[in-house]
Design a protein around this motif. Structure first.
Motif, PDB file in Angstrom:
ATOM      1  N   TRP A 171       0.805  -1.224   0.000  1.00 39.81           N
ATOM      2  CA  TRP A 171       0.000   0.000   0.000  1.00 39.81           C
ATOM      3  C   TRP A 171       0.842   1.281   0.000  1.00 39.81           C
ATOM      4  O   TRP A 171       0.295   2.379  -0.059  1.00 39.81           O
ATOM      5  N   ARG A 221      -1.951   4.029  -0.348  1.00 39.85           N
ATOM      6  CA  ARG A 221      -3.311   3.562  -0.588  1.00 39.85           C
ATOM      7  C   ARG A 221      -3.919   3.180   0.754  1.00 39.85           C
ATOM      8  O   ARG A 221      -3.575   2.157   1.336  1.00 39.85           O
ATOM      9  N   LYS A 224      -9.332   0.632   0.229  1.00 37.50           N
ATOM     10  CA  LYS A 224      -9.682   0.465  -1.174  1.00 37.50           C
ATOM     11  C   LYS A 224     -10.203   1.741  -1.822  1.00 37.50           C
ATOM     12  O   LYS A 224     -10.366   1.776  -3.038  1.00 37.50           O
ATOM     13  N   LYS A 225     -10.444   2.777  -1.020  1.00 34.66           N
ATOM     14  CA  LYS A 225     -11.132   3.941  -1.574  1.00 34.66           C
ATOM     15  C   LYS A 225     -10.327   5.238  -1.523  1.00 34.66           C
ATOM     16  O   LYS A 225     -10.713   6.221  -2.142  1.00 34.66           O
TER      17      LYS A 225
END
Length: 589
Positions: A171, A221, A224-225
């Motif tokens: 991420w 990240r 997920k959004k």
């Protein structure tokens, strides 16, 4: 008029390519029986380049080596791939040491990606002979001296770029980059001496300009959004070449050639020695850039950005700062309609500068003896002032946009935008623009498509120059003296202060229309028609209107009778007319 003939001929002597083992092409992905063995390949080209550059090459070879005769040309490429490792190297030389390209692309087991390149090329600049600057009326003379009449100004450019990217976790990823740019060689610089002689001097000046960019960034990240990007860039620029100097001519009366301008002159051939000109200041600039992307409910998306830039002129130590932020929100309203809204705000500020001039007094025995210019003409006021930067402003923009899918491959989009610019140091403190626009696109089949765009702008108080021209007749008689002396006559500052007319080339109302149509009856033929017009007007000026009308129709026809043979025929016509108040001040001397 010089004729230019440029003939370039390349002859291939050697062309070799193949895999490094077995002389076979690289296998396709998954084709090798043992992937751990990897694959590699290489190629090499050697040839020659012949060039006839009779006359002046000018812009034809602006960025290319322009040596007369034959020159060797070569290029080489090598690549290697195994599992998640990959290396690709390419080198090319186009006939001179300053005409080459080299780049490297490597992937180190998908942990670090390296991209690096070196570009070396020439930039052919114009040489102004300044021979048109020769005229005389009595003792008033315009003349020139070109101190490098046969010099070609072709500075070289070197650009080196390296970028590394990688991932810390699934991420979090990182990136760093460095860019170096150097411009070295000679350019033409010009200086002007004034009064009895308007003397323009051109000479060759050596330059050695270097710029370094160092940047780094992170991408995170968050689930997920949400995705967050941060980048920092530091740039430094410095001119290492010597600043040119000039000893200016003596300032004399244009009629009598007497030296009577002592209290009006900051420098000339007697008050100062060699004075620098065409100075290129260095600077430092740091930029912080934060971006946010969020996937929200109902398939909507939010994006935002915050940008801060600070820069310093290392010659004057003046600072510039920019703080900008904005965002955009997009949401679908059903399956056929999309709504967008956006906002942006930017604040820019640069330091003020106090300007303090030398104020010499006229020498004994001359008119106005012992007086400075401000003392001789009290209406002039102080010769010193504070310069407020024209950069200082606040720029705010907002808008909304609605897109509708009318049918398959047919869309209609329209919206409204508002922009307001508030300036701190300008005659026009605020300009507000309202914009309405729409765009229609249709492609009913593979054979044809059409597009139509229209934009209307209405601007309150567009940028203009207040009191730019049209002085009244302030002195309808010759100044006293024989020949007439400018000392007791009308002064320039009085004439400038009496100017009445506001001038601009910015419209208060503007219409823009653009349409195009393309027809492709077959895979071997295509026809495009287009028309563009812009109608602008400013009827808010105090003396006359400003307007501009532009019309530009055109067409293109493409035909391919054979697979390796095609023809293109194009026609474009442009009619551009503008009207404005035009004032010619007539001077003598």
């Amino acid at each position: 008029m010089k004729n230019v003939i440029i003939l370039s001929l390349s002859i291939c002597f050697v062309l070799f390519s193949g895999a490094s083992s077995g002389q076979t092409p690289a296998p396709a992905a998954g084709a090798a029986k043992d992937a751990s063995a990897g694959a590699s390949g290489s190629s090499f080209f050697l040839g020659t380049r012949a060039l006839d550059n009779t006359g002046w090459g000018g812009r034809v070879n602006e960025y290319e080596y322009n040596g007369q005769g034959f020159a060797p040309v070569f290029s080489a490429n090598y690549w290697f791939a195994r599992d998640s490792w990959f290396v690709d190297f390419f080198a090319e030389n186009r006939g001179a040491s300053r005409a080459g390209s080299y780049w490297l692309d490597a992937d180190l087991n998908r942990r670090v990606r390296i991209r690096s390149s070196i570009e070396r090329f020439l930039h052919r600049l114009d040489h102004d002979p300044i021979t048109n600057l020769d005229a005389a009326k009595g003792t008033v003379v315009v003349r020139h001296d070109n101190l490098a009449p046969n010099r070609a100004f072709v500075p070289g450019r070197n650009e080196f770029r390296t970028e590394l990217t990688g991932a810390v976790t699934s991420w979090l990823s990182w990136r760093v980059a460095h860019r170096f740019q150097q411009i070295h060689g000679q350019v033409q610089t010009r200086s002007i001496s004034k009064c009895a002689n308007c003397h323009i001097t051109g000479e060759a000046t050596g330059i050695d300009q270097k710029a370094h960019d160092l940047s780094g960034g992170l991408t995170a990240r968050l689930g997920k959004k949400v995705v967050v990007h941060y980048d920092f860039t530091s740039r430094q620029f410095k001119e290492h070449g010597e600043t040119p100097t000039n000893k200016f001519d003596v300032a004399r009366h244009p009629g009598t050639l007497a030296r009577v301008f002592f209290n009006r002159v900051q420098y000339d051939g007697t008050t100062s020695g060699e004075i620098p000109y065409a100075l290129v200041p260095g600077f430092r600039k740091d930029t912080h850039d934060v971006k946010l992307n969020v996937d929200m409910p109902a398939e909507s998306r939010l994006s935002a950005q915050l940008l801060h830039t600070s820069a310093r002129n290392t010659h004057t130590n003046l600072d510039l700062s920019v703080l900008a932020w904005g965002g955009r929100y997009v949401i679908p309203l059903g399956s056929r309609v999309t709504f967008k809204a956006q906002f942006r705000k930017a604040d820019m500020h640069s330091d003020d500068v106090f300007i303090q001039l030398d104020e010499p007094a006229n020498e004994p025995g001359l008119p106005q003896a012992g007086l400075t210019y401000a003392q001789a003409y009290p209406a002039f006021g102080s010769a010193d002032w504070t310069r407020g930067s024209s950069i200082n402003r606040r720029d705010v923009a907002a808008g909304a946009d609605l897109g509708v899918r009318l049918a398959k491959l047919t869309t209609l989009r329209g919206g409204y935008q508002f922009r307001s610019v508030r300036r701190e140091n300008s005659d026009v403190e605020r300009s507000d623009r309202n914009r309405l626009y729409f765009q229609f696109n249709a492609r009913r089949s593979k054979a044809w498509n059409a597009r139509l765009r229209y934009t209307f702008d209405q601007t309150d108080e567009p940028f203009l120059h207040k009191h730019a021209a049209l002085s009244p007749a302030l002195q309808p008689y010759a100044s006293p003296g024989s020949p007439p002396s400018p000392l007791p006559g009308l002064q320039y500052f009085a004439m400038y202060a009496a100017r009445q007319a506001n001038l601009t080339n910015q419209p208060s109302k503007s219409h823009f229309f653009d349409t195009s149509f393309s027809w492709t009856p077959s895979a071997r033929a295509a026809l495009s028609l287009h028309y563009r017009t812009r109608i602008e007007k400013n009827d808010k000026l105090n003396f006359g209107d400003w307007n501009r009308d532009m019309h530009m129709p055109g067409a293109e026809l493409w035909l391919a009778p054979l697979d390796k043979l095609n023809f293109t025929l194009a026609y474009t016509f442009q009619n551009d007319k503008s009207n404005t108040l035009f004032v010619l001040p007539a001077m003598d001397g």
